[in-house]
Design a protein around this motif. Structure first.
Motif, PDB file in Angstrom:
ATOM      1  N   ASP A 205      -5.964  -7.911  -4.923  1.00  0.00           N
ATOM      2  CA  ASP A 205      -5.824  -9.134  -5.719  1.00  0.00           C
ATOM      3  C   ASP A 205      -4.494  -9.121  -6.481  1.00  0.00           C
ATOM      4  O   ASP A 205      -4.186  -8.192  -7.217  1.00  0.00           O
ATOM      5  N   ALA A 206      -3.722 -10.173  -6.269  1.00  0.00           N
ATOM      6  CA  ALA A 206      -2.347 -10.211  -6.786  1.00  0.00           C
ATOM      7  C   ALA A 206      -2.247  -9.887  -8.276  1.00  0.00           C
ATOM      8  O   ALA A 206      -1.286  -9.283  -8.714  1.00  0.00           O
ATOM      9  N   GLN A 207      -3.221 -10.274  -9.059  1.00  0.00           N
ATOM     10  CA  GLN A 207      -3.109 -10.068 -10.503  1.00  0.00           C
ATOM     11  C   GLN A 207      -3.306  -8.606 -10.907  1.00  0.00           C
ATOM     12  O   GLN A 207      -2.958  -8.193 -11.996  1.00  0.00           O
ATOM     13  N   VAL A 208      -3.889  -7.804 -10.015  1.00  0.00           N
ATOM     14  CA  VAL A 208      -4.076  -6.387 -10.322  1.00  0.00           C
ATOM     15  C   VAL A 208      -2.747  -5.659 -10.200  1.00  0.00           C
ATOM     16  O   VAL A 208      -2.472  -4.694 -10.885  1.00  0.00           O
ATOM     17  N   GLY A 209      -1.897  -6.147  -9.295  1.00  0.00           N
ATOM     18  CA  GLY A 209      -0.590  -5.511  -9.107  1.00  0.00           C
ATOM     19  C   GLY A 209      -0.684  -4.371  -8.117  1.00  0.00           C
ATOM     20  O   GLY A 209      -1.756  -3.996  -7.656  1.00  0.00           O
ATOM     21  N   GLY A 210       0.491  -3.807  -7.797  1.00  0.00           N
ATOM     22  CA  GLY A 210       0.495  -2.650  -6.905  1.00  0.00           C
ATOM     23  C   GLY A 210       0.708  -2.991  -5.446  1.00  0.00           C
ATOM     24  O   GLY A 210       1.232  -2.186  -4.694  1.00  0.00           O
ATOM     25  N   GLY A 211       0.308  -4.195  -5.013  1.00  0.00           N
ATOM     26  CA  GLY A 211       0.551  -4.631  -3.647  1.00  0.00           C
ATOM     27  C   GLY A 211      -0.106  -3.744  -2.607  1.00  0.00           C
ATOM     28  O   GLY A 211      -1.128  -3.086  -2.869  1.00  0.00           O
ATOM     29  N   PRO A 212       0.481  -3.685  -1.401  1.00  0.00           N
ATOM     30  CA  PRO A 212      -0.150  -2.956  -0.291  1.00  0.00           C
ATOM     31  C   PRO A 212      -0.332  -1.469  -0.579  1.00  0.00           C
ATOM     32  O   PRO A 212      -1.295  -0.858  -0.108  1.00  0.00           O
ATOM     33  N   GLY A 213       0.575  -0.871  -1.349  1.00  0.00           N
ATOM     34  CA  GLY A 213       0.468   0.563  -1.647  1.00  0.00           C
ATOM     35  C   GLY A 213      -0.823   0.861  -2.387  1.00  0.00           C
ATOM     36  O   GLY A 213      -1.528   1.831  -2.092  1.00  0.00           O
ATOM     37  N   ALA A 214      -1.134   0.021  -3.361  1.00  0.00           N
ATOM     38  CA  ALA A 214      -2.366   0.220  -4.133  1.00  0.00           C
ATOM     39  C   ALA A 214      -3.591  -0.021  -3.250  1.00  0.00           C
ATOM     40  O   ALA A 214      -4.616   0.669  -3.390  1.00  0.00           O
ATOM     41  N   ALA A 215      -3.472  -0.982  -2.319  1.00  0.00           N
ATOM     42  CA  ALA A 215      -4.580  -1.241  -1.386  1.00  0.00           C
ATOM     43  C   ALA A 215      -4.810  -0.011  -0.512  1.00  0.00           C
ATOM     44  O   ALA A 215      -5.947   0.392  -0.256  1.00  0.00           O
ATOM     45  N   LEU A 216      -3.711   0.614  -0.080  1.00  0.00           N
ATOM     46  CA  LEU A 216      -3.830   1.813   0.772  1.00  0.00           C
ATOM     47  C   LEU A 216      -4.486   2.960  -0.009  1.00  0.00           C
ATOM     48  O   LEU A 216      -5.370   3.650   0.501  1.00  0.00           O
ATOM     49  N   GLU A 217      -4.064   3.120  -1.257  1.00  0.00           N
ATOM     50  CA  GLU A 217      -4.662   4.197  -2.062  1.00  0.00           C
ATOM     51  C   GLU A 217      -6.169   3.993  -2.204  1.00  0.00           C
ATOM     52  O   GLU A 217      -6.954   4.937  -2.072  1.00  0.00           O
ATOM     53  N   GLN A 218      -6.543   2.749  -2.434  1.00  0.00           N
ATOM     54  CA  GLN A 218      -7.968   2.469  -2.604  1.00  0.00           C
ATOM     55  C   GLN A 218      -8.741   2.800  -1.327  1.00  0.00           C
ATOM     56  O   GLN A 218      -9.789   3.434  -1.367  1.00  0.00           O
ATOM     57  N   MET A 219      -8.178   2.406  -0.194  1.00  0.00           N
ATOM     58  CA  MET A 219      -8.841   2.662   1.089  1.00  0.00           C
ATOM     59  C   MET A 219      -8.900   4.157   1.394  1.00  0.00           C
ATOM     60  O   MET A 219      -9.892   4.668   1.922  1.00  0.00           O
ATOM     61  N   ALA A 220      -7.824   4.877   1.037  1.00  0.00           N
ATOM     62  CA  ALA A 220      -7.751   6.317   1.348  1.00  0.00           C
ATOM     63  C   ALA A 220      -8.862   7.112   0.654  1.00  0.00           C
ATOM     64  O   ALA A 220      -9.239   8.193   1.119  1.00  0.00           O
ATOM     65  N   ARG A 221      -9.393   6.574  -0.432  1.00  0.00           N
ATOM     66  CA  ARG A 221     -10.463   7.292  -1.162  1.00  0.00           C
ATOM     67  C   ARG A 221     -11.690   7.497  -0.281  1.00  0.00           C
ATOM     68  O   ARG A 221     -12.451   8.427  -0.478  1.00  0.00           O
ATOM     69  N   GLU A 222     -11.876   6.585   0.709  1.00  0.00           N
ATOM     70  CA  GLU A 222     -13.049   6.707   1.588  1.00  0.00           C
ATOM     71  C   GLU A 222     -12.727   7.508   2.839  1.00  0.00           C
ATOM     72  O   GLU A 222     -13.557   7.646   3.720  1.00  0.00           O
TER      73      GLU A 222
END
Ligand code: KG4
Ligand code: ZN
Length: 391
Positions: A205-222
């Motif tokens: 979500d754009a307002q959270v910030g971080g862009g694709p890198g943050a999305a990747l980090e979140q996914m990597a947790r699983e």
């Protein structure tokens, strides 16, 4: 007719002493528009954030698969007046209450830099405030020093890991940096972004910030990093001792895996495992090269650093922090990272860098220009004495 006199220098002295006479810390307005965030903040000399506003543009660029410079500039132009207004309102201040204006001067996208710089210069000139043109990377590097207790003392080793840059440097002082290693190809942030795209992760979500890198980090947790082993960059005998960085090899490895259908980008587990494998390799590569940078600081620069600092968007990644923190522990050094939201681009870091520069009298004239490409270790050679011809 206006008289030709060093107005800025005079203003700088007057403003700083006015602030100390009133026994309140200096208050600086910082503006950042070098890339795709329109940000402003008001920060005090003792490190208090009085107000901050950050308008991300992730949604604008997401459908294009990367930042479109003219769209970014257009958005900055639309938002900057509101962002400044809102920041002043949040701080319950008027421009008269601000002691100086700091604005990103470079490096960055020219059309975007121009918008922030024009706004900052105009605000400073109209309200007769000192102007400080800030180097975006120096701002990231100084961010960890913000705060009354000043945990971070010079000299320190800084890893600047963002979408624009990947480098290690010794920060000797404000305006004085020794570059040690930098990326030979892509930045670590671009690598995170491209891999996130290869595995088709939606941006957070754009307002959270971080862009694709943050999305990747979140996914990597699983994910299970061991399922997709990746080649370690610069691991050959010719490159292993080089403190530079390289990410193109891992990026093309992931692209090849996708071509060969080695993973299924519609399968969540495959996405997570690949994200984890990439993140682990990137974090390990950073750790190895940071170790070489520490050795270079001690041996070639003859500098004993007081701590390690990681800053820039990718420094908000927890796996990266853990990897660097393990290295720092081995050297009995603290690892200090700004809080994640201050690692990505923001107005606070520009205001804080402005305060550090203001304290050293490093001011700029009102006709200061943007600098698109600006190596950080060239800062020291820049003329900062205001030019009389500005007035
Ligand atoms: O410092 P920054 O906001 O902008 C500049 O490049 O100057 O860094 C943005 C980069 C982007 O590539 C973004 O994907 C990456 O930082 N990033 C992350 C994370 N948050 C932001 N990368 C990995 N993990 C994160 N949590
Ligand atoms: Zn940045």
């Amino acid at each position: 007719m206006l008289t030709r006199r060093p107005l800025i220098r005079a203003l700088g002295r007057r403003r700083i002493s006015t602030a100390s006479e009133q026994r309140r810390p200096v208050r600086v307005l910082g503006l950042e528009t070098s890339c795709d965030d329109t940000a402003a903040a008001i920060v005090t000399g003792d490190g208090n954030i009085l107000a901050e506003t950050n308008v991300h543009q992730h949604k604008v660029h997401e459908e294009h698969g990367g930042i479109v410079p003219l769209l970014a500039a257009d958005r900055h132009l639309q938002k900057i007046p509101l962002v400044v207004r809102e920041t002043l309102e949040k701080a319950e201040m008027r421009m008269e209450d601000v002691d100086a204006v700091a604005v990103t001067r470079g490096p960055g996208l020219p059309a975007s830099l121009v918008v922030g710089l024009a706004a900052g210069k105009t605000l400073a000139a109209v309200h007769a405030k000192p102007l400080i043109g800030v180097h975006h990377m120096e701002a990231h590097a100084l961010m960890a020093r913000m705060g009354a207790e000043q945990k971070v003392q010079f000299p320190y080793l800084c890893l600047l890991i963002s979408g624009g840059h990947t480098l290690s440097l010794v920060v000797h002082d404000v305006n004085h940096h020794s570059l040690i290693g930098q990326t030979r190809d892509e930045s670590i942030g671009v690598a995170f972004d491209k891999v996130a795209r290869e595995i088709e992760l939606p941006w957070i979500d754009a307002q959270v910030g971080g862009g694709p890198g943050a999305a990747l980090e979140q996914m990597a947790r699983e994910g299970n990093a061991a399922r997709f082993p990746m080649p370690m960059p610069m691991n050959q005998s010719t490159t292993a001792r080089d403190p530079g960085f390289s990410f193109s090899g891992i990026m093309s490895h992931v692209a090849r895996m996708r071509e060969q259908r080695a993973f299924d980008h519609t399968c969540r587990q495959d996405q997570a495992d690949l994200a984890a494998a990439f993140q682990q390799t990137a974090a390990k590569h950073l750790q190895k090269k940071a170790a070489l940078a520490l050795a270079h600081a001690a041996d070639a620069l003859n500098t004993r650093v007081t701590c390690m600092v990681a800053s820039g968007g990718v420094a908000s990644n927890q796996a990266v922090r853990q990897s660097l923190s393990a290295l720092a522990r081995r050297h009995s050094l603290p690892l200090i990272c700004p809080p994640p939201r201050l690692c990505t681009d923001n107005g606070v870091m520009i205001a804080w860098a402005g305060i550090e520069r203001l304290r050293r009298g490093l001011l700029d004239p009102y006709d200061v220009d943007f600098i698109q490409r600006w190596p950080l270790d060239q800062l020291k050679q820049m003329p900062y004495v205001p030019r009389e011809s500005s007035f």
